[in-house]
Design a protein around this motif. Structure first.
Motif, PDB file in Angstrom:
ATOM      1  N   ALA A   1      21.383  21.538  11.869  1.00  0.00           N
ATOM      2  CA  ALA A   1      19.621  22.614  10.660  1.00  0.00           C
ATOM      3  C   ALA A   1      20.691  22.734   9.568  1.00  0.00           C
ATOM      4  N   ASN A   2      22.010  22.602   8.960  1.00  0.00           N
ATOM      5  CA  ASN A   2      22.065  23.050   8.149  1.00  0.00           C
ATOM      6  C   ASN A   2      22.057  21.320   7.460  1.00  0.00           C
ATOM      7  N   TYR A   3      23.019  20.226   7.914  1.00  0.00           N
ATOM      8  CA  TYR A   3      23.046  18.857   7.701  1.00  0.00           C
ATOM      9  C   TYR A   3      21.506  18.755   7.085  1.00  0.00           C
ATOM     10  N   ARG A   4      20.609  18.881   7.613  1.00  0.00           N
ATOM     11  CA  ARG A   4      19.164  18.308   7.699  1.00  0.00           C
ATOM     12  C   ARG A   4      18.487  19.306   5.751  1.00  0.00           C
ATOM     13  N   LYS A   5      19.101  20.701   6.590  1.00  0.00           N
ATOM     14  CA  LYS A   5      18.405  21.513   5.772  1.00  0.00           C
ATOM     15  C   LYS A   5      18.701  20.575   3.406  1.00  0.00           C
ATOM     16  N   GLU A   6      20.031  21.162   4.059  1.00  0.00           N
ATOM     17  CA  GLU A   6      21.151  20.214   2.520  1.00  0.00           C
ATOM     18  C   GLU A   6      20.495  18.777   2.443  1.00  0.00           C
ATOM     19  N   ASN A   7      20.589  18.223   2.967  1.00  0.00           N
ATOM     20  CA  ASN A   7      20.274  17.021   2.832  1.00  0.00           C
ATOM     21  C   ASN A   7      19.269  16.067   2.802  1.00  0.00           C
ATOM     22  N   LEU A   8      17.795  17.276   3.151  1.00  0.00           N
ATOM     23  CA  LEU A   8      16.875  16.203   3.155  1.00  0.00           C
ATOM     24  C   LEU A   8      15.539  17.342   3.005  1.00  0.00           C
ATOM     25  N   TYR A   9      15.498  17.911   3.969  1.00  0.00           N
ATOM     26  CA  TYR A   9      14.573  19.294   3.582  1.00  0.00           C
ATOM     27  C   TYR A   9      14.422  19.858   2.349  1.00  0.00           C
ATOM     28  N   CYS A  10      15.782  19.775   1.825  1.00  0.00           N
ATOM     29  CA  CYS A  10      15.230  21.046   0.467  1.00  0.00           C
ATOM     30  C   CYS A  10      15.352  20.398  -0.311  1.00  0.00           C
ATOM     31  N   GLU A  11      15.379  18.565  -0.281  1.00  0.00           N
ATOM     32  CA  GLU A  11      15.780  17.588  -1.123  1.00  0.00           C
ATOM     33  C   GLU A  11      14.467  16.808  -1.248  1.00  0.00           C
ATOM     34  N   VAL A  12      12.876  17.078  -1.174  1.00  0.00           N
ATOM     35  CA  VAL A  12      12.248  16.690  -1.118  1.00  0.00           C
ATOM     36  C   VAL A  12      11.341  16.976  -2.201  1.00  0.00           C
ATOM     37  N   CYS A  13      10.623  16.415  -2.909  1.00  0.00           N
ATOM     38  CA  CYS A  13       9.343  17.112  -3.666  1.00  0.00           C
ATOM     39  C   CYS A  13       8.264  15.740  -4.200  1.00  0.00           C
TER      40      CYS A  13
ATOM     41  N   ARG B   1      11.267   8.380 -13.670  1.00  0.00           N
ATOM     42  CA  ARG B   1      11.263   8.298 -14.722  1.00  0.00           C
ATOM     43  C   ARG B   1      11.608   7.558 -15.931  1.00  0.00           C
ATOM     44  N   HIS B   2      12.574   6.404 -15.511  1.00  0.00           N
ATOM     45  CA  HIS B   2      12.783   5.614 -16.249  1.00  0.00           C
ATOM     46  C   HIS B   2      13.705   4.143 -15.259  1.00  0.00           C
ATOM     47  N   GLY B   3      12.049   4.162 -14.785  1.00  0.00           N
ATOM     48  CA  GLY B   3      11.301   2.996 -13.975  1.00  0.00           C
ATOM     49  C   GLY B   3      11.931   2.511 -12.954  1.00  0.00           C
ATOM     50  N   ALA B   4      12.146   3.148 -12.363  1.00  0.00           N
ATOM     51  CA  ALA B   4      12.670   3.119 -10.870  1.00  0.00           C
ATOM     52  C   ALA B   4      11.020   3.025 -10.284  1.00  0.00           C
ATOM     53  N   GLN B   5      10.299   2.583  -8.841  1.00  0.00           N
ATOM     54  CA  GLN B   5       9.542   2.350  -8.244  1.00  0.00           C
ATOM     55  C   GLN B   5       9.592   3.017  -6.443  1.00  0.00           C
ATOM     56  N   LEU B   6      10.699   3.083  -6.479  1.00  0.00           N
ATOM     57  CA  LEU B   6      11.058   3.165  -5.013  1.00  0.00           C
ATOM     58  C   LEU B   6      13.048   3.672  -4.946  1.00  0.00           C
TER      59      LEU B   6
ATOM     60  N   PRO C   1       7.090   6.925  -3.785  1.00  0.00           N
ATOM     61  CA  PRO C   1       7.513   7.375  -2.128  1.00  0.00           C
ATOM     62  C   PRO C   1       9.145   7.089  -1.486  1.00  0.00           C
ATOM     63  N   LEU C   2       9.785   6.862  -1.007  1.00  0.00           N
ATOM     64  CA  LEU C   2      11.132   7.486  -0.905  1.00  0.00           C
ATOM     65  C   LEU C   2      11.458   6.962   0.250  1.00  0.00           C
ATOM     66  N   ILE C   3      12.538   6.117   1.185  1.00  0.00           N
ATOM     67  CA  ILE C   3      12.761   5.815   2.381  1.00  0.00           C
ATOM     68  C   ILE C   3      13.914   6.416   2.937  1.00  0.00           C
TER      69      ILE C   3
ATOM     70  N   ARG D   1       1.073  -1.609   0.106  1.00  0.00           N
ATOM     71  CA  ARG D   1       0.024   0.433   0.242  1.00  0.00           C
ATOM     72  C   ARG D   1       0.566   1.335   0.053  1.00  0.00           C
ATOM     73  N   THR D   2       1.980   1.408   0.668  1.00  0.00           N
ATOM     74  CA  THR D   2       2.407   2.208   0.815  1.00  0.00           C
ATOM     75  C   THR D   2       3.788   2.418  -0.265  1.00  0.00           C
ATOM     76  N   LEU D   3       4.067   1.312  -0.718  1.00  0.00           N
ATOM     77  CA  LEU D   3       5.331   1.424  -1.655  1.00  0.00           C
ATOM     78  C   LEU D   3       5.139   0.935  -2.544  1.00  0.00           C
ATOM     79  N   GLY D   4       3.769   0.468  -2.815  1.00  0.00           N
ATOM     80  CA  GLY D   4       2.910   0.187  -4.032  1.00  0.00           C
ATOM     81  C   GLY D   4       3.262  -0.359  -4.654  1.00  0.00           C
ATOM     82  N   GLY D   5       3.931  -1.816  -3.874  1.00  0.00           N
ATOM     83  CA  GLY D   5       4.173  -2.870  -4.256  1.00  0.00           C
ATOM     84  C   GLY D   5       5.575  -2.718  -4.867  1.00  0.00           C
ATOM     85  N   ALA D   6       6.221  -1.806  -4.812  1.00  0.00           N
ATOM     86  CA  ALA D   6       8.187  -1.180  -5.574  1.00  0.00           C
ATOM     87  C   ALA D   6       8.598  -3.075  -5.663  1.00  0.00           C
ATOM     88  N   ARG D   7       8.950  -3.045  -7.430  1.00  0.00           N
ATOM     89  CA  ARG D   7       9.865  -4.065  -7.960  1.00  0.00           C
ATOM     90  C   ARG D   7      10.852  -3.783  -7.764  1.00  0.00           C
TER      91      ARG D   7
END
Length: 488
Positions: A58-70, A38-43, A75-77, A12-18
């Motif tokens: 805080a800068n490490y959190r911002k640069e490596n995750l908070y500003c690195e999501v959209c 865009r080319h076939g990755a599901q997770l 799904p993302l782990i 359900r959460t990962l959409g049955g990612a293969r």
């Protein structure tokens, strides 16, 4: 809403990612994840993040995750390395709102993981791992997953996986290599270990290792029974030669079953970087991987790619490589085959098989070291290949030991002596001797005798401080008090 677990979480959460893109340090950033999706990755996984740094910076959190999501990057782990339950949970709590699960890295085999005491170097500390997974499972609103390496023994690997499942792990990625199998000594990943783990646990399992094309993905799922297959930067292998190769990094269209022209994916990646900027080092590294085979043919452009300092410069080199490839295509004779062992011509995305250790190296070298052999092959100047590369970058520097000036040695310890030392010693030995003998050495700037004389002269001019003149380092109130502290 209750937290989903096991197969329900996967479906359900990962959409049955293969088709899964692995966590890769400085290589699985947002732009590359979007290209892979865009080319076939599901997770996708984030690069490995250091839990302790993530908590305090805080800068490490911002640069490596908070500003690195959209929104498109799900799904993302998020993967962390950690060796303390409290720190791991604190980091995970700060990250859980930006992802679908938190992964504990128990698979990194590199020396930095050994020094930091994390990754695969925790695989013998089952009590610690149990407490980390259990606490995270209790505290987090998202599931906890693990990525592991195997033990040489299948039964121990199975018990290891069962222990993690019992502690609260909801999905397990098994890299079918031991922690000793890395670099040129990687060899083939063991699907037998992965198959045994899959049969022994009741949670979803992803396989990692020996994947270099879509056919390998399907074969792995069929042979091992896993739910999905992860492609990383160092996983795929050519089974016959047991040499490690590169998968997703050399062909992000791997999960589509395509091998497009390199410039097609390079241009698409650079367009994504314009929208989602990332460090230039990441972009350069990806272009080196994508254009790897072409850069072996047009090596002058390899130097250009290494030197450029801007994203525009990297894009310009990529365009130049595209033009060179198109010229090569036009000049290609009909019916010609790729050079060497490549399955396709160099301008086509394809795995890169890294050379492994030569079995006959020891015999052919007569027991000599690699450096000694390199020096023999280094040409007329006797330089190793590594030093020849350094000389190209520093043409005015002398790398040949025979051309370097010979230094006179200290009479006591063998270190280079001072050129003007009155005792013919290095500074350390000279300092000890000059202090012991209350002498001066202008060559090393040591003035013990002069300072003692000045001290005695000054005392002689002070009423009530006159004492019988004594010399030597043990003179009371004299030299030892003036300069002794400097030698402490």
């Amino acid at each position: 809403m209750p937290k989903l677990q096991g197969f329900e979480f996967w479906s359900r959460t990962l959409g049955g990612a293969r088709h899964v893109v692995a966590p890769m340090v400085d290589q699985s950033e947002l732009a590359w994840r979007l290209l892979s999706r865009r080319h076939g990755a599901q997770l996708c996984y984030t690069p490995m993040l250091h839990a302790q740094v993530f908590v305090r910076d805080a800068n490490y959190r911002k640069e490596n995750l908070y500003c690195e999501v959209c929104p498109e990057d799900r799904p993302l782990i998020v993967q962390f390395c950690a060796n303390d339950p409290e720190v791991f949970v604190q980091a995970a709590l700060l990250a859980q709102d930006y992802c679908d699960a938190i992964d504990l890295n128990l698979g990194c085999p590199q020396m930095i993981a050994k020094r930091g005491h994390y990754g695969a170097f925790l695989q013998e500390e089952w009590d610690l791992l149990q407490s980390m997974i259990l606490l995270a499972h209790e505290k987090l609103s998202v599931p906890v997953t693990c990525k592991i390496r195997v033990f040489p023994e299948i039964d121990k690997t199975v018990r290891y996986a069962q222990m993690l499942e019992k502690a609260g792990c909801q999905l397990l990625t098994v890299h079918g290599r031991t922690k000793e199998q890395k670099g040129p000594l990687s060899g083939a990943a063991s699907w037998e270990h992965i198959k045994a783990v899959r049969k022994a646990v009741s949670i979803p399992v992803f396989a990692n290792g020996n994947i270099q094309c879509l056919q390998d993905v399907e074969r792995c799922i069929q042979d091992t029974g896993v739910q999905g297959v992860m492609s990383a930067g160092d996983g795929p292998t050519r089974p016959a030669s047991l040499l490690p190769a590169e998968g997703n990094l050399h062909n992000p269209a791997l999960f589509e079953g395509r091998s497009p022209a390199v410039w097609e994916l390079a241009e698409e990646y650079l367009d994504i970087v314009q929208q989602h900027p990332c460090p230039l080092s990441c972009v350069r590294a990806h272009l080196f991987k994508l254009w790897h085979h072409t850069l072996q043919v047009h090596q002058q452009l390899r130097e250009e790619l290494a030197r450029v300092k801007t994203l525009e410069g990297i894009a310009a080199v990529s365009r130049a490589l595209k033009l060179r490839c198109q010229e090569d295509m036009l000049q290609q004779e009909e019916g010609a085959r790729p050079k060497g062992d490549l399955p396709f011509f160099h301008w086509i995305c394809q795995p890169c098989v890294r050379p492994g250790p030569k079995e006959s190296t020891k015999e052919s070298s007569g027991g000599r070291s690699k450096r000694a052999l390199e020096e023999e092959e280094g040409g007329t100047d006797g330089l190793s290949k590594n030093k020849q590369k350094k000389q190209l970058r520093n043409p005015h520097k002398t790398f040949n030991p025979s051309l370097k000036p010979k230094y006179a040695k200290c009479d006591q310890c063998g270190n280079p002596k001072g050129n003007r030392c009155v005792f013919n010693l290095c500074r350390g030995c000279c300092k000890k001797r000059a202090f012991r003998e209350t002498a001066d050495c202008p060559g090393h700037g040591l003035l013990f005798k002069t300072k003692l004389e000045k001290s005695l002269t000054w005392k002689g001019t002070q009423p009530g401080l006159q004492e019988p003149p004594q010399t030597g380092p043990g003179a009371p109130g004299g030299f030892s008090e003036v300069v002794g502290s400097a030698l402490a």
